[in-house]
Design a protein around this motif. Structure first.
Motif, PDB file in Angstrom:
ATOM      1  N   VAL A  67       0.841  -1.209   0.000  1.00 32.58           N
ATOM      2  CA  VAL A  67       0.000   0.000   0.000  1.00 32.58           C
ATOM      3  C   VAL A  67       0.869   1.250   0.000  1.00 32.58           C
ATOM      4  O   VAL A  67       0.596   2.219  -0.722  1.00 32.58           O
ATOM      5  CB  VAL A  67      -0.966  -0.011   1.207  1.00 32.58           C
ATOM      6  N   ARG A  68       1.936   1.237   0.795  1.00 28.91           N
ATOM      7  CA  ARG A  68       2.853   2.391   0.799  1.00 28.91           C
ATOM      8  C   ARG A  68       3.515   2.561  -0.566  1.00 28.91           C
ATOM      9  O   ARG A  68       3.651   3.684  -1.069  1.00 28.91           O
ATOM     10  CB  ARG A  68       3.913   2.208   1.894  1.00 28.91           C
ATOM     11  N   GLU A  69       3.941   1.447  -1.167  1.00 28.90           N
ATOM     12  CA  GLU A  69       4.567   1.505  -2.490  1.00 28.90           C
ATOM     13  C   GLU A  69       3.567   2.005  -3.540  1.00 28.90           C
ATOM     14  O   GLU A  69       3.929   2.771  -4.442  1.00 28.90           O
ATOM     15  CB  GLU A  69       5.086   0.117  -2.882  1.00 28.90           C
ATOM     16  N   LEU A  70       2.329   1.580  -3.401  1.00 30.29           N
ATOM     17  CA  LEU A  70       1.288   2.002  -4.332  1.00 30.29           C
ATOM     18  C   LEU A  70       1.046   3.503  -4.206  1.00 30.29           C
ATOM     19  O   LEU A  70       0.949   4.226  -5.214  1.00 30.29           O
ATOM     20  CB  LEU A  70       0.009   1.212  -4.038  1.00 30.29           C
ATOM     21  N   GLY A  71       0.967   3.992  -2.979  1.00 37.96           N
ATOM     22  CA  GLY A  71       0.779   5.424  -2.780  1.00 37.96           C
ATOM     23  C   GLY A  71       1.940   6.232  -3.328  1.00 37.96           C
ATOM     24  O   GLY A  71       1.736   7.289  -3.953  1.00 37.96           O
ATOM     25  N   LYS A  72       3.163   5.761  -3.115  1.00 37.16           N
ATOM     26  CA  LYS A  72       4.335   6.480  -3.621  1.00 37.16           C
ATOM     27  C   LYS A  72       4.340   6.500  -5.147  1.00 37.16           C
ATOM     28  O   LYS A  72       4.662   7.524  -5.767  1.00 37.16           O
ATOM     29  CB  LYS A  72       5.614   5.830  -3.100  1.00 37.16           C
ATOM     30  N   ALA A  73       3.964   5.367  -5.776  1.00 38.57           N
ATOM     31  CA  ALA A  73       3.906   5.312  -7.242  1.00 38.57           C
ATOM     32  C   ALA A  73       2.865   6.289  -7.779  1.00 38.57           C
ATOM     33  O   ALA A  73       3.099   6.973  -8.782  1.00 38.57           O
ATOM     34  CB  ALA A  73       3.583   3.887  -7.704  1.00 38.57           C
ATOM     35  N   CYS A  74       1.714   6.372  -7.102  1.00 40.55           N
ATOM     36  CA  CYS A  74       0.667   7.297  -7.542  1.00 40.55           C
ATOM     37  C   CYS A  74       1.109   8.744  -7.363  1.00 40.55           C
ATOM     38  O   CYS A  74       0.826   9.595  -8.218  1.00 40.55           O
ATOM     39  CB  CYS A  74      -0.623   7.049  -6.760  1.00 40.55           C
ATOM     40  N   GLU A  75       1.788   9.027  -6.268  1.00 41.43           N
ATOM     41  CA  GLU A  75       2.184  10.407  -5.986  1.00 41.43           C
ATOM     42  C   GLU A  75       3.351  10.849  -6.862  1.00 41.43           C
ATOM     43  O   GLU A  75       3.379  11.980  -7.348  1.00 41.43           O
ATOM     44  CB  GLU A  75       2.556  10.552  -4.513  1.00 41.43           C
ATOM     45  N   ASP A  76       4.327   9.963  -7.066  1.00 42.87           N
ATOM     46  CA  ASP A  76       5.530  10.336  -7.817  1.00 42.87           C
ATOM     47  C   ASP A  76       5.358  10.216  -9.324  1.00 42.87           C
ATOM     48  O   ASP A  76       5.917  10.998 -10.085  1.00 42.87           O
ATOM     49  CB  ASP A  76       6.712   9.462  -7.392  1.00 42.87           C
ATOM     50  N   TRP A  77       4.588   9.210  -9.749  1.00 44.20           N
ATOM     51  CA  TRP A  77       4.489   8.901 -11.176  1.00 44.20           C
ATOM     52  C   TRP A  77       3.081   9.027 -11.743  1.00 44.20           C
ATOM     53  O   TRP A  77       2.904   9.437 -12.883  1.00 44.20           O
ATOM     54  CB  TRP A  77       4.966   7.461 -11.431  1.00 44.20           C
ATOM     55  N   VAL A 271     -10.662  13.319  -6.835  1.00 42.72           N
ATOM     56  CA  VAL A 271     -10.998  12.698  -5.550  1.00 42.72           C
ATOM     57  C   VAL A 271      -9.897  12.944  -4.518  1.00 42.72           C
ATOM     58  O   VAL A 271     -10.169  13.218  -3.348  1.00 42.72           O
ATOM     59  CB  VAL A 271     -11.233  11.183  -5.740  1.00 42.72           C
ATOM     60  N   SER A 272      -8.630  12.851  -4.958  1.00 41.28           N
ATOM     61  CA  SER A 272      -7.510  12.997  -4.032  1.00 41.28           C
ATOM     62  C   SER A 272      -7.152  14.461  -3.785  1.00 41.28           C
ATOM     63  O   SER A 272      -6.168  14.746  -3.106  1.00 41.28           O
ATOM     64  CB  SER A 272      -6.287  12.238  -4.551  1.00 41.28           C
ATOM     65  N   ASN A 273      -7.940  15.388  -4.335  1.00 42.67           N
ATOM     66  CA  ASN A 273      -7.701  16.827  -4.193  1.00 42.67           C
ATOM     67  C   ASN A 273      -6.296  17.213  -4.661  1.00 42.67           C
ATOM     68  O   ASN A 273      -5.634  18.066  -4.081  1.00 42.67           O
ATOM     69  CB  ASN A 273      -7.918  17.271  -2.746  1.00 42.67           C
ATOM     70  N   GLY A 274      -5.853  16.521  -5.716  1.00 45.65           N
ATOM     71  CA  GLY A 274      -4.570  16.845  -6.314  1.00 45.65           C
ATOM     72  C   GLY A 274      -3.387  16.076  -5.763  1.00 45.65           C
ATOM     73  O   GLY A 274      -2.263  16.251  -6.249  1.00 45.65           O
ATOM     74  N   ARG A 275      -3.603  15.230  -4.751  1.00 46.46           N
ATOM     75  CA  ARG A 275      -2.486  14.440  -4.199  1.00 46.46           C
ATOM     76  C   ARG A 275      -1.945  13.476  -5.246  1.00 46.46           C
ATOM     77  O   ARG A 275      -0.723  13.349  -5.415  1.00 46.46           O
ATOM     78  CB  ARG A 275      -2.967  13.659  -2.978  1.00 46.46           C
ATOM     79  N   TYR A 276      -2.843  12.763  -5.913  1.00 47.04           N
ATOM     80  CA  TYR A 276      -2.458  11.804  -6.942  1.00 47.04           C
ATOM     81  C   TYR A 276      -2.941  12.349  -8.283  1.00 47.04           C
ATOM     82  O   TYR A 276      -4.134  12.281  -8.606  1.00 47.04           O
ATOM     83  CB  TYR A 276      -3.071  10.435  -6.681  1.00 47.04           C
ATOM     84  N   ARG A 277      -2.032  12.879  -9.057  1.00 46.37           N
ATOM     85  CA  ARG A 277      -2.412  13.548 -10.300  1.00 46.37           C
ATOM     86  C   ARG A 277      -2.552  12.544 -11.450  1.00 46.37           C
ATOM     87  O   ARG A 277      -1.855  11.536 -11.489  1.00 46.37           O
ATOM     88  CB  ARG A 277      -1.366  14.609 -10.668  1.00 46.37           C
ATOM     89  N   SER A 278      -3.436  12.867 -12.357  1.00 45.55           N
ATOM     90  CA  SER A 278      -3.506  12.081 -13.591  1.00 45.55           C
ATOM     91  C   SER A 278      -2.228  12.311 -14.379  1.00 45.55           C
ATOM     92  O   SER A 278      -1.639  13.388 -14.333  1.00 45.55           O
ATOM     93  CB  SER A 278      -4.736  12.470 -14.416  1.00 45.55           C
ATOM     94  N   VAL A 279      -1.794  11.293 -15.099  1.00 45.80           N
ATOM     95  CA  VAL A 279      -0.498  11.352 -15.765  1.00 45.80           C
ATOM     96  C   VAL A 279      -0.686  11.601 -17.260  1.00 45.80           C
ATOM     97  O   VAL A 279      -1.546  11.006 -17.905  1.00 45.80           O
ATOM     98  CB  VAL A 279       0.307  10.056 -15.527  1.00 45.80           C
TER      99      VAL A 279
END
Length: 352
Positions: A67-77, A271-279
């Motif tokens: 879950v942490r890796e998934l969140g980091k991938a969504c946030e960074d990439w 939904v994430s209010n910009g935390r996880y941006r569309s790529v």
């Protein structure tokens, strides 16, 4: 504006098969060799990989790590590979073959699905939206609505049976990934499922065909754009051509064998209010090989009003987007020219 019609080649595949001169029609020229932005440096970077089996079957500490890796991938990439996803190779190959047969049907056989409205449940076409485009893209596509109501073309044989099984499998993968993403944001996955009516989620099954192009340096398969849903799950035929924007550079994607490529969409950004941006991503074409991809796009229910989760709005991160009904957003995006995040930008309240 020029476009392909049934009186001329009805698809890029037909055009590619018929070309004998080393040039493409002017309407397909979407890149200018002298323009630096068309030929920005392409970099090689390691794409994050998510172990799906550990996400759903791992011990609690293993799942928490994923879950942490998934969140980091969504946030960074906003983009990652999924391995050990459990979708059988035979089913993936059968789906690819079924789409190949569908693209191979005659213009008359595909005719009932050509040139229809953007929210029709089965649509076959060329480029993205030839009704509004100034240039066309070197791509044929099929788009089919498969959930909450399942649709399928009548041909080729067994397409309905294969696609029904395939979309059910990828929907399971997508829903488990969404649960992990909600958890990575500190959100309750059951509440998110209810808010977005994910039991009746909207799912599109699509395929893209990029035939060999005699002048690949002048054409694009698809320009820079983001997807409209929550998640897009992509499988391709082994021919690379997907490029993803990461930290200002275009990254040429080389997926691991048997993996899925997954990217976050515009509604994940909302939904994430910009935390996880569309790529942003784009498709380039080859002068020698045919590239095919199969896409399973998952979004909220079409009638769901999508807005930032209240739990992700604060003084430090104020409300960044206004809410919108998912079906209205999708119709507007599909009816417009495909360019970056042009529709999502209309919903921004301020830059976060």
């Amino acid at each position: 504006m020029a476009s392909l019609t049934l009186s001329s080649p009805s698809s890029v595949k037909e055009l590619s098969d018929s070309i004998t001169l080393p040039t493409i029609p002017q309407i397909f020229v979407s890149r200018i060799p002298e323009a630096p932005r068309d030929f920005e440096p392409i970099v090689e970077e390691e794409i994050p990989a998510i172990d799906f089996d550990l996400l759903v079957n791992g011990a609690p500490d293993e799942r928490s790590q994923v879950v942490r890796e998934l969140g980091k991938a969504c946030e960074d990439w906003g983009f990652f590979m999924v391995v050990n996803h459990g979708v059988p190779a035979k089913l993936r190959d059968s789906m690819m073959d079924a789409f190949k047969d569908l693209f191979g049907l005659t213009a008359e056989e595909k005719g009932e699905y050509l040139g229809r409205q953007v929210l029709d449940p089965i649509r076959i076409g060329t480029s993205f939206n030839s009704q509004v485009e100034d240039v066309m893209y070197w791509r044929d596509y099929v788009k089919i609505f498969v959930h909450p109501v399942f649709h399928s073309p009548n041909k080729p044989p067994k397409f309905r049976e294969i696609s029904k099984e395939y979309t059910a499998c990828t929907r399971v993968v997508g829903m488990e990934l969404l649960k992990g993403i909600w958890n990575s944001l500190g959100l309750d996955d059951s509440q998110m499922g209810e808010a977005l009516n994910l039991d009746s989620c909207f799912q599109i099954l699509a395929s893209n065909l990029y035939p060999p192009c005699p002048q690949p340096e002048l054409a694009m398969g698809l320009p820079s754009h983001s997807d409209h849903g929550l998640l897009t799950i992509l499988y391709q035929n082994g021919v690379n051509g997907l490029q993803v924007k990461h930290k200002g550079n275009w990254v040429h994607v080389k997926p691991l064998p048997d993996s899925y490529l997954v990217n976050t969409g515009d509604h994940m950004e909302i939904v994430s209010n910009g935390r996880y941006r569309s790529v942003l991503h784009r498709a380039v074409v080859s002068g020698e090989s045919t590239r095919m991809s199969i896409v399973s796009l998952l979004g909220p229910n079409l009638d769901a009003v999508v807005e930032p989760s209240p739990h992700l709005v604060s003084i430090d991160r104020p409300l960044a987007y206004r809410g919108i009904k998912y079906g209205d957003f999708m119709e507007q995006q599909q009816s417009s020219k495909l360019k970056d995040k042009s529709v999502l930008d209309l919903l921004r309240l301020h830059v976060n």
